[in-house]
Design a protein around this motif. Structure first.
Motif, PDB file in Angstrom:
ATOM      1  N   ASN A  71       0.836  -1.191   0.000  1.00 35.64           N
ATOM      2  CA  ASN A  71       0.000   0.000   0.000  1.00 35.64           C
ATOM      3  C   ASN A  71       0.878   1.251   0.000  1.00 35.64           C
ATOM      4  O   ASN A  71       1.737   1.403   0.875  1.00 35.64           O
ATOM      5  CB  ASN A  71      -0.900   0.042   1.241  1.00 35.64           C
ATOM      6  N   LEU A  72       0.680   2.118  -0.979  1.00 35.15           N
ATOM      7  CA  LEU A  72       1.296   3.443  -0.990  1.00 35.15           C
ATOM      8  C   LEU A  72       0.161   4.443  -0.828  1.00 35.15           C
ATOM      9  O   LEU A  72      -0.467   4.869  -1.801  1.00 35.15           O
ATOM     10  CB  LEU A  72       2.059   3.674  -2.297  1.00 35.15           C
ATOM     11  N   LEU A  73      -0.115   4.808   0.414  1.00 33.39           N
ATOM     12  CA  LEU A  73      -1.302   5.611   0.699  1.00 33.39           C
ATOM     13  C   LEU A  73      -1.193   7.021   0.139  1.00 33.39           C
ATOM     14  O   LEU A  73      -2.196   7.614  -0.255  1.00 33.39           O
ATOM     15  CB  LEU A  73      -1.534   5.655   2.210  1.00 33.39           C
ATOM     16  N   GLY A  74       0.024   7.571   0.117  1.00 32.11           N
ATOM     17  CA  GLY A  74       0.198   8.900  -0.471  1.00 32.11           C
ATOM     18  C   GLY A  74      -0.107   8.882  -1.951  1.00 32.11           C
ATOM     19  O   GLY A  74      -0.768   9.774  -2.484  1.00 32.11           O
ATOM     20  N   GLN A  75       0.365   7.850  -2.637  1.00 31.27           N
ATOM     21  CA  GLN A  75       0.102   7.718  -4.067  1.00 31.27           C
ATOM     22  C   GLN A  75      -1.390   7.515  -4.319  1.00 31.27           C
ATOM     23  O   GLN A  75      -1.971   8.107  -5.229  1.00 31.27           O
ATOM     24  CB  GLN A  75       0.896   6.528  -4.636  1.00 31.27           C
ATOM     25  N   ALA A  76      -2.015   6.644  -3.527  1.00 27.16           N
ATOM     26  CA  ALA A  76      -3.447   6.400  -3.691  1.00 27.16           C
ATOM     27  C   ALA A  76      -4.254   7.645  -3.362  1.00 27.16           C
ATOM     28  O   ALA A  76      -5.204   7.999  -4.080  1.00 27.16           O
ATOM     29  CB  ALA A  76      -3.877   5.235  -2.800  1.00 27.16           C
ATOM     30  N   GLY A  77      -3.869   8.328  -2.284  1.00 31.45           N
ATOM     31  CA  GLY A  77      -4.587   9.532  -1.881  1.00 31.45           C
ATOM     32  C   GLY A  77      -4.519  10.640  -2.905  1.00 31.45           C
ATOM     33  O   GLY A  77      -5.495  11.361  -3.125  1.00 31.45           O
ATOM     34  N   ARG A  78      -3.377  10.768  -3.554  1.00 30.74           N
ATOM     35  CA  ARG A  78      -3.271  11.850  -4.539  1.00 30.74           C
ATOM     36  C   ARG A  78      -4.092  11.542  -5.788  1.00 30.74           C
ATOM     37  O   ARG A  78      -4.502  12.455  -6.492  1.00 30.74           O
ATOM     38  CB  ARG A  78      -1.820  12.151  -4.878  1.00 30.74           C
ATOM     39  N   GLN A  79      -4.367  10.256  -6.061  1.00 32.93           N
ATOM     40  CA  GLN A  79      -5.256   9.936  -7.175  1.00 32.93           C
ATOM     41  C   GLN A  79      -6.663  10.474  -6.901  1.00 32.93           C
ATOM     42  O   GLN A  79      -7.330  10.986  -7.798  1.00 32.93           O
ATOM     43  CB  GLN A  79      -5.314   8.419  -7.409  1.00 32.93           C
ATOM     44  N   VAL A  80      -7.103  10.376  -5.642  1.00 37.02           N
ATOM     45  CA  VAL A  80      -8.404  10.923  -5.256  1.00 37.02           C
ATOM     46  C   VAL A  80      -8.409  12.431  -5.439  1.00 37.02           C
ATOM     47  O   VAL A  80      -9.373  13.015  -5.964  1.00 37.02           O
ATOM     48  CB  VAL A  80      -8.738  10.551  -3.796  1.00 37.02           C
ATOM     49  N   MET A  81      -7.316  13.083  -5.006  1.00 36.47           N
ATOM     50  CA  MET A  81      -7.213  14.527  -5.161  1.00 36.47           C
ATOM     51  C   MET A  81      -7.275  14.923  -6.631  1.00 36.47           C
ATOM     52  O   MET A  81      -7.993  15.849  -7.021  1.00 36.47           O
ATOM     53  CB  MET A  81      -5.905  15.034  -4.559  1.00 36.47           C
ATOM     54  N   PHE A  82      -6.540  14.186  -7.487  1.00 35.74           N
ATOM     55  CA  PHE A  82      -6.536  14.493  -8.910  1.00 35.74           C
ATOM     56  C   PHE A  82      -7.920  14.295  -9.529  1.00 35.74           C
ATOM     57  O   PHE A  82      -8.325  15.050 -10.420  1.00 35.74           O
ATOM     58  CB  PHE A  82      -5.523  13.618  -9.645  1.00 35.74           C
ATOM     59  N   ILE A  83      -8.654  13.274  -9.071  1.00 30.25           N
ATOM     60  CA  ILE A  83     -10.002  13.040  -9.587  1.00 30.25           C
ATOM     61  C   ILE A  83     -10.907  14.231  -9.270  1.00 30.25           C
ATOM     62  O   ILE A  83     -11.658  14.711 -10.133  1.00 30.25           O
ATOM     63  CB  ILE A  83     -10.588  11.740  -9.010  1.00 30.25           C
ATOM     64  N   LEU A  84     -10.841  14.714  -8.036  1.00 31.44           N
ATOM     65  CA  LEU A  84     -11.669  15.856  -7.634  1.00 31.44           C
ATOM     66  C   LEU A  84     -11.329  17.103  -8.444  1.00 31.44           C
ATOM     67  O   LEU A  84     -12.222  17.828  -8.915  1.00 31.44           O
ATOM     68  CB  LEU A  84     -11.493  16.128  -6.137  1.00 31.44           C
TER      69      LEU A  84
END
Length: 221
Positions: A71-84
């Motif tokens: 799990n790379l939570l920073g990488q996953a989290g920034r995908q959510v940010m980019f989607i928004l």
């Protein structure tokens, strides 16, 4: 097996290494989105969203039970940010009228702003590291937190028109490349190498535009 099942499970096997097709396709969509955005094409936004959704599942390897249970939570989290951000950008671009445009003049951030960026980057990384650690992110966890904070600040800096936002992306890539390779995300690591060179070139382009008073960057919206 339908297309979605194939997309979720398909892998490229190189020796003893497994690379998910989702990771490759997600990064290709991200590159296409970047190229479309440079040309101010509306399709860049939905293409980018598809890539972000794919990469979100990739970077939560332990959650989705992939061959690379990391799990790379920073990488996953920034995908959510980019989607928004992409949803907002898609909304604005599809509602532009005539030749209406928002003109962004590249400018240097003030020294207090630069100091603030550094403090937020370091402080945010320090604050997120124990949280990401508790949630089971991959070691070294500070690298994942650094990438997340850098992505937030670079996106904000781009919106403000600061030339320095390119350098924030470079700082993200410098940490991101070794982290992704060590975590087994080879396709994303290679893409980060390309993005690192791209963002460094972008910095010099914006810097030249900054020193020419008549130069502006125009984004239709």
């Amino acid at each position: 097996m339908n297309v979605l099942e194939w997309l979720f499970d398909a892998q490229i096997v190189i020796g003893d290494q497994h690379v998910l097709w989702r990771e490759v396709i997600g990064n290709v969509f991200g590159l296409l989105s970047a190229l479309g955005g440079m040309r101010r094409k509306v399709w860049a936004w939905p293409v980018g969203i598809v890539g972000n959704l794919l990469l979100f599942t990739v970077f939560l390897g332990a959650v989705f039970g992939t061959p690379n249970p990391v799990n790379l939570l920073g990488q996953a989290g920034r995908q959510v940010m980019f989607i928004l951000v992409s949803i907002y950008g898609w909304y604005r671009w599809t509602r532009r009228s005539g030749d209406t445009a928002t003109t962004i003049t590249p400018r240097w951030a003030s020294w207090p702003t630069r100091i603030g960026i550094v403090l937020v980057m370091v402080g945010g990384t320090a604050a997120l590291t124990p949280l990401f650690t508790a949630l089971g992110s991959y070691e070294p966890v500070w690298s994942d937190a650094w990438i997340f904070m850098g992505s937030l600040l670079a996106t904000y800096g781009m919106a403000k028109g600061w030339v320095e936002f390119w350098l924030i992306w470079v700082a993200v890539d410098v940490v991101g490349v070794p982290l992704l390779f060590s975590a087994g995300y080879y396709a994303s690591g290679l893409m980060y190498v390309f993005y690192g060179a791209f963002t460094l070139a972008g910095f010099f382009v914006w810097m030249r535009q900054r020193v020419r008073p008549s130069a502006v960057v125009t984004v239709e919206g």
